[in-house]
Design an enzyme around this catalytic site. Structure first.
Site, PDB file in Angstrom:
ATOM      1  N   GLY A 135       0.640  -1.180  -0.010  1.00  0.00           N
ATOM      2  CA  GLY A 135      -0.031  -0.018  -0.012  1.00  0.00           C
ATOM      3  C   GLY A 135       1.049   1.228   0.076  1.00  0.00           C
ATOM      4  O   GLY A 135       0.488   2.282  -0.320  1.00  0.00           O
ATOM      5  N   ASP A 155      -4.347   2.629   6.309  1.00  0.00           N
ATOM      6  CA  ASP A 155      -4.689   1.793   7.702  1.00  0.00           C
ATOM      7  C   ASP A 155      -3.955   0.569   7.791  1.00  0.00           C
ATOM      8  O   ASP A 155      -4.375  -0.313   7.855  1.00  0.00           O
ATOM      9  CB  ASP A 155      -6.239   1.566   7.490  1.00  0.00           C
ATOM     10  CG  ASP A 155      -6.816   0.850   8.708  1.00  0.00           C
ATOM     11  OD1 ASP A 155      -6.242   1.202   9.943  1.00  0.00           O
ATOM     12  OD2 ASP A 155      -7.670  -0.099   8.577  1.00  0.00           O
TER      13      ASP A 155
END
Ligand SMILES: C[S@@+](CC[C@H](N)C(=O)[O-])C[C@H]1O[C@@H](n2cnc3c(N)ncnc32)[C@H](O)[C@@H]1O
Length: 270
Positions: A135, A155
């Protein structure tokens, strides 16, 4: 990679992040221009809170299960969506539910099993793309998007001891590449020193327009216990601070111990 979100889905920290995420999606889809959403650490999309992983920790009992029994109006929009979506929705499913036909969602998930489950959960929606990739790396690869309007949810699992540093290091080039982006990064609160250091690092890195929304289930004094969590917003939409205060106040009312509470504070000016 030991972290599996199925053990923690529906806990107080998930509800905090998701209630604010729903508000952010509503705010950013109020304007007609198309929106791109990047969910850098997406998880599996849907969670069965009656299945073994969730039952083993029983964390949802201190989070979504309380809110589903009743909560104050600032949480209505989020709770209504959770009810409508059936099996407990993670961030990709909540975002997908609020996309318009011209919006797009890219989800990154690095766990090989979880990415397969996520692909199945999101299959058949041409607006959604699932990436089996890091990510953090995706922040460089997928930004800026052609839409030039985006919400970026970061997150991470906070398994690695240097995750706060990684996060701060990733946000700096991301905001430099794509300053118009609205970045929302989640972090845990066990005691105050790491989050204070994180905020200071963001300031020292020269990042602009930052607000931190923090929720404390109890006073964060025990480095071994997750007592709270924060969402740091870069370039928050108009009205975020007031709305976040209302949402976190309503959450504290239902989920916090007497020593808990919330704080919404500006970390860096525009
Ligand atoms: C906290 S969970 C995500 C929960 C999800 N955002 C939600 O709210 O429903 C973190 C996820 O990141 C995944 N992950 C760990 N390292 C990653 C990386 N470098 N890139 C992308 N995903 C990663 C984990 O497998 C896990 O599913």
């Amino acid at each position: 990679m030991n972290y599996r979100h199925a053990f923690h889905a529906g806990n107080f920290a998930d509800t905090m992040k998701h209630a604010l995420l729903v508000w952010l999606m509503r705010a950013l889809t109020a304007k007609p221009k198309p929106l791109f959403v990047l969910d850098t650490h997406a998880g599996i999309g849907r969670y069965d809170l009656k299945a073994e992983p969730a039952r083993r920790t029983n964390e949802a009992a201190g989070g979504i299960e309380i809110l589903l029994k009743g909560a104050a109006p600032p949480l209505d929009d989020y709770i209504k969506l959770v009810r409508q979506l059936g099996l407990y929705p993670g961030s990709p499913v909540l975002i997908q539910a609020l996309l318009r036909p011209t919006d797009r969602l890219a989800c990154c998930e690095w766990h090989p099993e979880d990415v397969r489950v996520l692909r199945r959960a999101m299959a058949g929606d041409p607006r959604v793309h699932i990436h089996h990739r890091d990510g953090y790396e995706a922040l460089g690869a997928l930004l800026p998007p052609p839409e030039r309007r985006a919400l970026i949810l970061i997150d991470p699992p906070f398994e690695a001891p240097d995750e706060f540093d990684r996060l701060a290091a990733a946000l700096k080039p991301a905001q430099a590449r794509f300053p118009q982006g609205v970045y929302a990064a989640w972090y845990p609160l066990k005691h105050r020193a790491p989050s204070r250091g994180f905020h200071e690092n963001l300031r020292l890195a020269g990042l602009r327009d930052i607000v931190a929304a923090e929720f404390f289930r109890a006073e964060p004094t025990d480095p071994a216990r997750l007592t709270g969590c924060g969402l740091v917003l870069l370039n928050p939409p108009y009205g975020f601070e007031a709305a976040a205060s209302e949402i976190l106040d309503a959450l504290a009312d239902r989920l916090a111990e007497p020593s808990g509470g919330f704080a919404v504070s500006r970390i860096a000016d525009e």
